[in-house]
Design a protein around this motif. Structure first.
Motif, mmCIF file in Angstrom:
data_model
loop_
_atom_site.group_PDB
_atom_site.id
_atom_site.type_symbol
_atom_site.label_atom_id
_atom_site.label_comp_id
_atom_site.label_asym_id
_atom_site.label_seq_id
_atom_site.Cartn_x
_atom_site.Cartn_y
_atom_site.Cartn_z
ATOM 1 N N TYR A 62 4.503 1.816 -13.147
ATOM 2 C CA TYR A 62 5.405 2.879 -12.735
ATOM 3 C C TYR A 62 6.847 2.384 -12.860
ATOM 4 O O TYR A 62 7.105 1.182 -12.974
ATOM 5 C CB TYR A 62 5.144 3.278 -11.280
ATOM 6 N N LYS A 63 7.783 3.308 -12.800
ATOM 7 C CA LYS A 63 9.193 2.934 -12.852
ATOM 8 C C LYS A 63 9.525 1.979 -11.709
ATOM 9 O O LYS A 63 9.220 2.264 -10.543
ATOM 10 C CB LYS A 63 10.054 4.201 -12.765
ATOM 11 N N LYS A 64 10.109 0.839 -12.050
ATOM 12 C CA LYS A 64 10.537 -0.194 -11.084
ATOM 13 C C LYS A 64 9.367 -0.864 -10.369
ATOM 14 O O LYS A 64 9.555 -1.577 -9.387
ATOM 15 C CB LYS A 64 11.510 0.376 -10.045
ATOM 16 N N GLU A 65 8.137 -0.640 -10.843
ATOM 17 C CA GLU A 65 6.967 -1.250 -10.219
ATOM 18 C C GLU A 65 6.786 -2.673 -10.724
ATOM 19 O O GLU A 65 6.888 -2.941 -11.921
ATOM 20 C CB GLU A 65 5.717 -0.434 -10.523
ATOM 21 N N THR A 66 6.509 -3.614 -9.814
ATOM 22 C CA THR A 66 6.236 -4.990 -10.198
ATOM 23 C C THR A 66 4.744 -5.148 -10.514
ATOM 24 O O THR A 66 3.936 -4.281 -10.183
ATOM 25 C CB THR A 66 6.603 -5.960 -9.065
ATOM 26 N N GLU A 67 4.392 -6.276 -11.116
ATOM 27 C CA GLU A 67 2.982 -6.526 -11.410
ATOM 28 C C GLU A 67 2.179 -6.668 -10.125
ATOM 29 O O GLU A 67 1.022 -6.241 -10.061
ATOM 30 C CB GLU A 67 2.837 -7.774 -12.284
ATOM 31 N N GLU A 68 2.778 -7.261 -9.098
ATOM 32 C CA GLU A 68 2.103 -7.379 -7.798
ATOM 33 C C GLU A 68 1.801 -5.993 -7.240
ATOM 34 O O GLU A 68 0.708 -5.744 -6.726
ATOM 35 C CB GLU A 68 2.985 -8.157 -6.816
ATOM 36 N N GLU A 69 2.756 -5.083 -7.358
ATOM 37 C CA GLU A 69 2.558 -3.723 -6.864
ATOM 38 C C GLU A 69 1.522 -2.984 -7.703
ATOM 39 O O GLU A 69 0.736 -2.199 -7.169
ATOM 40 C CB GLU A 69 3.904 -2.984 -6.861
ATOM 41 N N TYR A 70 1.523 -3.222 -9.009
ATOM 42 C CA TYR A 70 0.515 -2.609 -9.876
ATOM 43 C C TYR A 70 -0.892 -3.046 -9.452
ATOM 44 O O TYR A 70 -1.802 -2.218 -9.332
ATOM 45 C CB TYR A 70 0.764 -3.001 -11.335
ATOM 46 N N ASN A 71 -1.063 -4.343 -9.216
ATOM 47 C CA ASN A 71 -2.371 -4.851 -8.791
ATOM 48 C C ASN A 71 -2.787 -4.262 -7.452
ATOM 49 O O ASN A 71 -3.960 -3.907 -7.253
ATOM 50 C CB ASN A 71 -2.338 -6.380 -8.712
ATOM 51 N N ALA A 72 -1.826 -4.141 -6.524
ATOM 52 C CA ALA A 72 -2.127 -3.549 -5.213
ATOM 53 C C ALA A 72 -2.528 -2.089 -5.382
ATOM 54 O O ALA A 72 -3.468 -1.613 -4.738
ATOM 55 C CB ALA A 72 -0.916 -3.666 -4.285
ATOM 56 N N ARG A 73 -1.833 -1.383 -6.265
ATOM 57 C CA ARG A 73 -2.154 0.028 -6.507
ATOM 58 C C ARG A 73 -3.567 0.172 -7.058
ATOM 59 O O ARG A 73 -4.325 1.071 -6.647
ATOM 60 C CB ARG A 73 -1.131 0.624 -7.475
ATOM 61 N N GLN A 74 -3.941 -0.705 -7.990
ATOM 62 C CA GLN A 74 -5.274 -0.641 -8.571
ATOM 63 C C GLN A 74 -6.364 -0.910 -7.530
ATOM 64 O O GLN A 74 -7.417 -0.249 -7.521
ATOM 65 C CB GLN A 74 -5.397 -1.640 -9.724
ATOM 66 N N LEU A 75 -6.127 -1.866 -6.648
ATOM 67 C CA LEU A 75 -7.114 -2.173 -5.608
ATOM 68 C C LEU A 75 -7.268 -1.013 -4.639
ATOM 69 O O LEU A 75 -8.374 -0.714 -4.175
ATOM 70 C CB LEU A 75 -6.722 -3.449 -4.856
ATOM 71 N N HIS A 76 -6.169 -0.319 -4.338
ATOM 72 C CA HIS A 76 -6.271 0.800 -3.408
ATOM 73 C C HIS A 76 -6.852 2.042 -4.073
ATOM 74 O O HIS A 76 -7.495 2.861 -3.400
ATOM 75 C CB HIS A 76 -4.914 1.076 -2.769
ATOM 76 N N LEU A 77 -6.657 2.165 -5.381
ATOM 77 C CA LEU A 77 -7.358 3.234 -6.104
ATOM 78 C C LEU A 77 -8.860 2.999 -6.054
ATOM 79 O O LEU A 77 -9.646 3.934 -5.903
ATOM 80 C CB LEU A 77 -6.879 3.287 -7.557
ATOM 81 N N MET A 78 -9.266 1.737 -6.182
ATOM 82 C CA MET A 78 -10.684 1.394 -6.050
ATOM 83 C C MET A 78 -11.183 1.712 -4.645
ATOM 84 O O MET A 78 -12.271 2.269 -4.467
ATOM 85 C CB MET A 78 -10.894 -0.088 -6.368
ATOM 86 N N ALA A 79 -10.383 1.379 -3.627
ATOM 87 C CA ALA A 79 -10.787 1.649 -2.244
ATOM 88 C C ALA A 79 -10.984 3.149 -2.020
ATOM 89 O O ALA A 79 -11.960 3.576 -1.391
ATOM 90 C CB ALA A 79 -9.748 1.092 -1.272
#
Length: 339
Positions: free
Chosen positions: A88-105
Motif C-alpha cells: 500500500y502507499k507508504k506501507e513498510t514490508e513489516e506492515e505488509y507482513n502484518a497485514r497478510q497475517l491478519h488477513l489470514m486470521a
C-alpha cells in the motif's frame, strides 16, 4: 604482481556476487509454493476422520534480488511485480507482513463461522481489541506503535468493537491526549499520544494507524487452526471445507486428494485470489486429483479460466472445478463417487 591482481579481482567478483544476494530490487517475485494437507493443520475436538485430504495451496512471495529477478524472467510460472502493486502507499514490508497475517486470521474466523453454521452448530464472537496493521508517517503513532501491536484499552477503557474505539477517539479534539494500553511480544505497554489532523484530510483527527479487529470465535466443539507464518486470505474456502468435514460424519473427500483456493466471507461467498496459475502447478506436483477454483460468476478473466488454461499447459490430469460458494463446493463433493 599478477597473482595479487588475480586474487584482488577474484575477491571483488566474489563481493559483487554475494552483494547481489542481499541487494533488494524494487520488485517482488512470486513462484509456486506448496500444497499441504489440512488434516494436521486443523483439529476439531473429537472430529471425524477422512479417507482423502483437503489441501492448502500457497504461493511463495518475496522481495527480489538480482538473481531471483533474473530467474523469474526465465521461468514460466514465476511472476515479477513492481513494489507498488504489492505494498500500500507508504506501507513498510513489516506492515505488509502484518497485514497478510491478519488477513489470514480473518479468513480463519470466516471459515469457522461458515462451517459451523452449515453444520447447524452455534457460534459467538468475543472482541479483544484492535491490531495495528499500518502506522502513518508523520502522525503521532510513528515510532511509538508498530504493525502487529494489539491495543486493548484506551484511557483505561475497554470497548466492545473497533467501531466504538473509533467513535470514542472521534469525540476528541486536536491536541487532546489518549493513553493506549497495548501488547507487543507478549509484554503489556502503555503510551500517551496527542491527536493530530491528518495531512490528507485536516477535518479528521487521529493518532495515525490503520487497524483491524482482534476477535475470537467461540464454538463447541473447539477447533484449532495452526497456520504459523502463512499469510493472506486465500485459504478460506479450503479451511471451511476441512472444518465442516471434521464436524460431520459423511466424508466429503471420498478418498480423493482435493486442493483448491479462494477467499471466503461470512456468508460463504468464494472470492478470487492472486497466483492461481502457480497454485495449479503446486497442486499438480503434490498429486492433487481435484482443484476447486473461484468461478467469479463466469467472468472472462476469472481464476477458474486461468486455472483451466494452466492445467492444459502443464498437461495435468487434475480436474478443475468452478466454485462460487461454499454450498456449491459441498454439493459437488456430495455427488462425487467413492474412490
Amino acid at each position: 604482481m599478477r597473482k595479487k591482481i588475480y586474487i584482488g579481482t577474484s575477491l571483488l567478483i566474489a563481493i559483487i556476487l554475494i552483494g547481489g544476494m542481499y541487494y533488494s530490487l524494487p520488485y517482488y517475485v512470486s513462484k509456486p509454493g506448496m500444497a499441504k494437507e489440512l488434516g494436521p493443520i486443523i483439529t476439531v475436538e473429537d472430529g471425524y476422520k477422512d479417507e482423502g485430504n483437503f489441501m492448502l495451496t500457497t504461493v511463495r512471495m518475496g522481495r527480489a534480488n538480482i538473481y531471483s529477478y533474473l530467474e523469474a524472467k526465465l521461468r514460466k510460472y514465476e511472476e515479477i511485480y513492481p513494489l507498488e502493486m504489492i505494498l500500500y502507499k507508504k506501507e513498510t514490508e513489516e506492515e505488509y507482513n502484518a497485514r497478510q497475517l491478519h488477513l489470514m486470521a480473518s479468513s480463519k474466523l470466516n471459515a469457522i463461522e461458515v462451517a459451523y453454521r452449515k453444520a447447524g452448530l452455534p457460534f459467538d464472537y468475543k472482541y479483544k481489541g484492535i491490531y495495528v496493521v499500518q502506522v502513518v508517517p508523520g502522525m503521532p503513532a510513528e515510532g511509538k506503535l508498530h504493525a502487529g501491536d494489539r491495543i486493548f484499552k484506551v484511557d483505561g477503557r475497554e470497548f466492545p468493537s473497533s467501531e466504538k474505539f473509533i467513535e470514542y477517539v472521534g469525540t476528541k479534539h486536536a491536541n487532546d491526549k489518549v493513553t493506549l494500553t497495548y501488547s507487543r511480544n507478549k509484554k503489556t505497554e502503555t503510551v500517551t499520544l496527542s491527536l493530530q489532523p491528518f495531512k490528507e484530510d485536516p477535518t479528521k483527527i487521529g493518532i495515525g494507524i490503520s487497524l483491524v479487529d482482534d476477535k475470537e470465535i467461540i464454538v463447541d466443539p473447539k477447533v484449532k487452526v495452526k497456520t504459523d507464518e502463512i499469510g493472506g486470505p486465500s485459504a478460506g474456502l479450503m479451511f471451511s471445507l476441512e472444518i465442516y468435514n471434521q464436524l460431520t460424519s459423511e466424508d466429503l473427500t471420498k478418498g480423493y486428494q482435493i486442493a483448491g483456493t479462494g477467499t471466503i466471507d461470512e456468508e460463504g461467498i468464494v472470492g478470487p485470489i492472486g497466483g492461481i496459475e502457480q497454485k495449479i502447478v503446486a497442486a499438480d506436483k503434490a498429486g492433487a486429483e481435484i482443484f476447486l477454483a473461484p468461478k467469479e460468476k463466469g467472468a472472462k478473466n476469472s481464476n477458474y479460466r486461468a486455472a483451466i488454461k494452466t492445467a492444459r499447459d502443464i498437461h495435468t490430469k487434475m480436474k478443475i472445478i468452478p466454485i462460487d460458494t461454499f454450498d456449491e463446493a459441498v454439493d459437488y463433493l456430495d455427488k462425487l463417487p467413492e474412490k
